[in-house]
Design a protein around this motif. Structure first.
Motif, mmCIF file in Angstrom:
data_model
loop_
_atom_site.group_PDB
_atom_site.id
_atom_site.type_symbol
_atom_site.label_atom_id
_atom_site.label_comp_id
_atom_site.label_asym_id
_atom_site.label_seq_id
_atom_site.Cartn_x
_atom_site.Cartn_y
_atom_site.Cartn_z
ATOM 1 N N GLN A 1 -0.506 -7.903 4.004
ATOM 2 C CA GLN A 1 -0.275 -6.463 4.577
ATOM 3 C C GLN A 1 0.512 -6.668 5.721
ATOM 4 O OE1 GLN A 1 -1.786 -3.278 2.652
ATOM 5 N NE2 GLN A 1 -1.982 -2.197 4.671
ATOM 6 N N TYR A 2 -0.234 -7.634 6.557
ATOM 7 C CA TYR A 2 0.299 -8.003 7.928
ATOM 8 C C TYR A 2 1.515 -8.635 7.866
ATOM 9 C CZ TYR A 2 0.427 -11.131 12.145
ATOM 10 O OH TYR A 2 0.690 -11.453 13.329
ATOM 11 N N HIS A 3 1.544 -9.428 7.015
ATOM 12 C CA HIS A 3 2.946 -10.497 6.738
ATOM 13 C C HIS A 3 4.005 -9.298 6.385
ATOM 14 C CE1 HIS A 3 5.319 -13.872 5.299
ATOM 15 N NE2 HIS A 3 5.745 -12.890 4.632
ATOM 16 N N TRP A 4 3.999 -8.646 5.404
ATOM 17 C CA TRP A 4 5.103 -7.883 4.852
ATOM 18 C C TRP A 4 5.213 -6.642 6.040
ATOM 19 C CZ3 TRP A 4 8.283 -9.731 2.305
ATOM 20 C CH2 TRP A 4 7.740 -10.719 1.231
ATOM 21 N N THR A 5 4.394 -5.980 6.837
ATOM 22 C CA THR A 5 4.609 -5.239 7.871
ATOM 23 C C THR A 5 5.543 -5.833 8.788
ATOM 24 O OG1 THR A 5 2.276 -3.895 7.620
ATOM 25 C CG2 THR A 5 3.515 -3.886 9.722
ATOM 26 N N LEU A 6 5.250 -6.959 9.140
ATOM 27 C CA LEU A 6 6.237 -7.498 10.233
ATOM 28 C C LEU A 6 7.601 -7.690 9.587
ATOM 29 C CD1 LEU A 6 3.988 -10.114 12.090
ATOM 30 C CD2 LEU A 6 4.414 -7.680 12.429
ATOM 31 N N VAL A 7 7.612 -8.262 8.373
ATOM 32 C CA VAL A 7 8.886 -8.442 7.717
ATOM 33 C C VAL A 7 9.602 -7.180 7.727
ATOM 34 C CG1 VAL A 7 10.045 -9.274 5.667
ATOM 35 C CG2 VAL A 7 8.312 -10.452 6.567
ATOM 36 N N GLN A 8 9.011 -6.003 7.343
ATOM 37 C CA GLN A 8 9.713 -4.630 7.069
ATOM 38 C C GLN A 8 10.251 -4.268 8.544
ATOM 39 O OE1 GLN A 8 8.889 -1.340 7.906
ATOM 40 N NE2 GLN A 8 10.500 -0.542 7.107
ATOM 41 N N LEU A 9 9.405 -4.284 9.450
ATOM 42 C CA LEU A 9 10.000 -3.880 10.658
ATOM 43 C C LEU A 9 11.017 -4.697 11.172
ATOM 44 C CD1 LEU A 9 6.475 -3.476 12.508
ATOM 45 C CD2 LEU A 9 7.934 -1.712 11.821
ATOM 46 N N LEU A 10 11.492 -5.889 10.562
ATOM 47 C CA LEU A 10 12.640 -6.638 11.086
ATOM 48 C C LEU A 10 13.724 -6.451 10.162
ATOM 49 C CD1 LEU A 10 11.047 -10.157 11.695
ATOM 50 C CD2 LEU A 10 11.788 -8.839 13.478
ATOM 51 N N GLU A 11 13.548 -5.720 8.968
ATOM 52 C CA GLU A 11 14.375 -5.304 7.872
ATOM 53 C C GLU A 11 14.554 -3.902 7.443
ATOM 54 O OE1 GLU A 11 16.591 -8.019 6.487
ATOM 55 O OE2 GLU A 11 15.533 -9.801 6.689
ATOM 56 N N PRO A 12 14.460 -3.069 8.380
ATOM 57 C CA PRO A 12 14.217 -1.529 7.874
ATOM 58 C C PRO A 12 15.620 -1.111 7.183
ATOM 59 C CG PRO A 12 14.940 -1.676 10.108
ATOM 60 C CD PRO A 12 14.613 -3.122 9.848
ATOM 61 N N ASP A 13 16.533 -1.922 7.169
ATOM 62 C CA ASP A 13 17.788 -1.307 6.407
ATOM 63 C C ASP A 13 17.606 -2.115 4.758
ATOM 64 O OD1 ASP A 13 19.007 0.040 8.412
ATOM 65 O OD2 ASP A 13 20.145 -1.538 9.071
ATOM 66 N N ARG A 14 16.844 -2.955 4.869
ATOM 67 C CA ARG A 14 16.640 -3.643 3.413
ATOM 68 C C ARG A 14 15.413 -3.230 2.771
ATOM 69 N NH1 ARG A 14 17.158 -10.177 2.409
ATOM 70 N NH2 ARG A 14 17.833 -9.949 0.071
ATOM 71 N N ILE A 15 14.472 -2.814 3.483
ATOM 72 C CA ILE A 15 12.900 -2.780 2.964
ATOM 73 C C ILE A 15 12.486 -1.263 3.408
ATOM 74 C CG2 ILE A 15 10.572 -3.479 2.838
ATOM 75 C CD1 ILE A 15 11.569 -6.316 3.819
ATOM 76 N N GLY A 16 12.326 -0.543 2.503
ATOM 77 C CA GLY A 16 11.764 0.807 2.863
ATOM 78 C C GLY A 16 10.352 0.942 2.413
ATOM 79 N N VAL A 17 9.859 2.290 2.601
ATOM 80 C CA VAL A 17 8.484 2.329 2.320
ATOM 81 C C VAL A 17 8.268 3.788 1.730
ATOM 82 C CG1 VAL A 17 6.168 2.787 3.549
ATOM 83 C CG2 VAL A 17 7.507 1.276 4.349
ATOM 84 N N ASP A 18 7.451 3.605 0.679
ATOM 85 C CA ASP A 18 7.603 4.786 -0.155
ATOM 86 C C ASP A 18 6.338 6.109 0.445
ATOM 87 O OD1 ASP A 18 7.593 6.631 -2.356
ATOM 88 O OD2 ASP A 18 6.472 5.310 -3.736
ATOM 89 N N HIS A 19 7.041 6.699 1.618
ATOM 90 C CA HIS A 19 6.132 7.521 2.369
ATOM 91 C C HIS A 19 5.460 8.664 1.614
ATOM 92 C CE1 HIS A 19 7.223 5.357 5.954
ATOM 93 N NE2 HIS A 19 8.534 5.474 5.829
ATOM 94 N N ASP A 20 6.389 9.106 0.442
ATOM 95 C CA ASP A 20 5.850 10.273 -0.177
ATOM 96 C C ASP A 20 5.353 9.969 -1.683
ATOM 97 O OD1 ASP A 20 6.291 12.266 2.184
ATOM 98 O OD2 ASP A 20 8.433 11.697 1.876
#
Length: 283
Positions: free
Chosen positions: A172-191
């Motif tokens: 989760q640490y790894h992918w959290t950093l990647v998502q923060l760098l790639e927000p236009d490509r990687i979303g989070v299912d907040h709901d």
């Protein structure tokens, strides 16, 4: 559009895998691929390597791929629901969300410029979806956590606190950093349109709490206060049916409570109906 559900397992007899994930995928009409690793002392880096190998060797780049944890998830909806929910996201890759900035706690809050969004604001790596080619590109582009790209983490490292050394145990640490760098490509299912998190909630300031709960449960079993609290919380939360496809019962204590509720016939019908106590063959 073709779709595969992919998981990685070292223990093919794990009860959550055999009793819940496998039969639930079968009943939902999902094509589950179980990648079996026999490596001793399997790590999260090995999980990413196994997924990368599968994506590079066996998958059509355009094939929609759903990754799921093997030992704490099940599915209650099939391909049509997943495709319909996925189509509503602007990003090509979507990760599950959760309530906590695990495992980095307040450091994760400092990495974000904006306040949390939705009821599941933080990335959870127990489920994600995207075209196989996009997932492969992300896996190969980021073989290691890109901590050097974050000023906050570099500042901490200068003071002798290396977040990668501290948290590399967690994918989760790894992918959290990647998502923060790639927000236009990687979303989070907040709901929880695709993935719903049923793990414990806790304080961002005391991230050791879940570990203490697990230790207490291992020592005292069902008599542990942590088990009794989690069982009651889970049973209450499950009274409301989920609109997601994948349910994720993160943490050792949560998984144990869910299995016990299943065996005791105390799960609500909406989830009990898809938790047959049998084993389906995996491809």
């Amino acid at each position: 559009m073709p779709m595969k559900v992919v998981t990685i397992a070292t223990d093919l007899e794990n009860p959550f895998l055999t009793r819940l994930l496998m039969p639930s995928c079968r009943d939902a009409g999902l094509d589950l691929i179980v990648l079996h690793s026999t490596k001793e002392q399997f790590t999260f880096a090995d999980k990413r390597a196994a997924l990368t190998a599968y994506l590079s060797e066996a998958a059509d780049p355009d094939e929609l791929t759903v990754f799921t944890d093997a030992y704490d998830t099940l599915f209650i909806q099939g391909k049509q629901h997943i495709e319909r929910a996925y189509a509503r996201f602007p990003q090509r890759v979507v990760f599950s969300g959760e309530t906590n900035s695990w495992p980095i706690g307040v450091i994760g809050l400092a990495l974000r410029e904006n306040p949390p969004v939705g009821r599941l604001p933080y990335l959870n790596s127990g489920g994600f979806i995207g075209p196989a080619g996009d997932l492969l590109d992300l896996c190969t582009r980021y073989p290691e956590p890109p901590s050097e790209r974050f000023t906050v983490l570099e500042r901490l490292r200068a003071h002798g606190y290396d977040t990668t050394a501290q948290f590399s145990f967690s994918d989760q640490y790894h992918w959290t950093l990647v998502q923060l760098l790639e927000p236009d490509r990687i979303g989070v299912d907040h709901d929880a349109a695709i993935f719903e998190y049923y793990g414990p909630t806790g304080s961002h300031l005391v991230m050791q709490e879940p570990l203490y709960d697990v230790i207490e449960f291992r020592e005292k079993g069902v008599a542990a206060g942590s088990y009794q609290r989690e069982r009651a919380r889970l049973l209450e939360q499950l009274q409301t049916p989920s609109g997601a496809a994948q349910l994720h019962f993160a943490s050792t204590v949560t998984k144990a409570a869910f299995l016990h509720l299943l065996d005791e016939g105390l799960l609500p019908e909406w989830v009990a109906s898809v938790t047959a106590n049998d084993t389906a063959a995996a491809r």
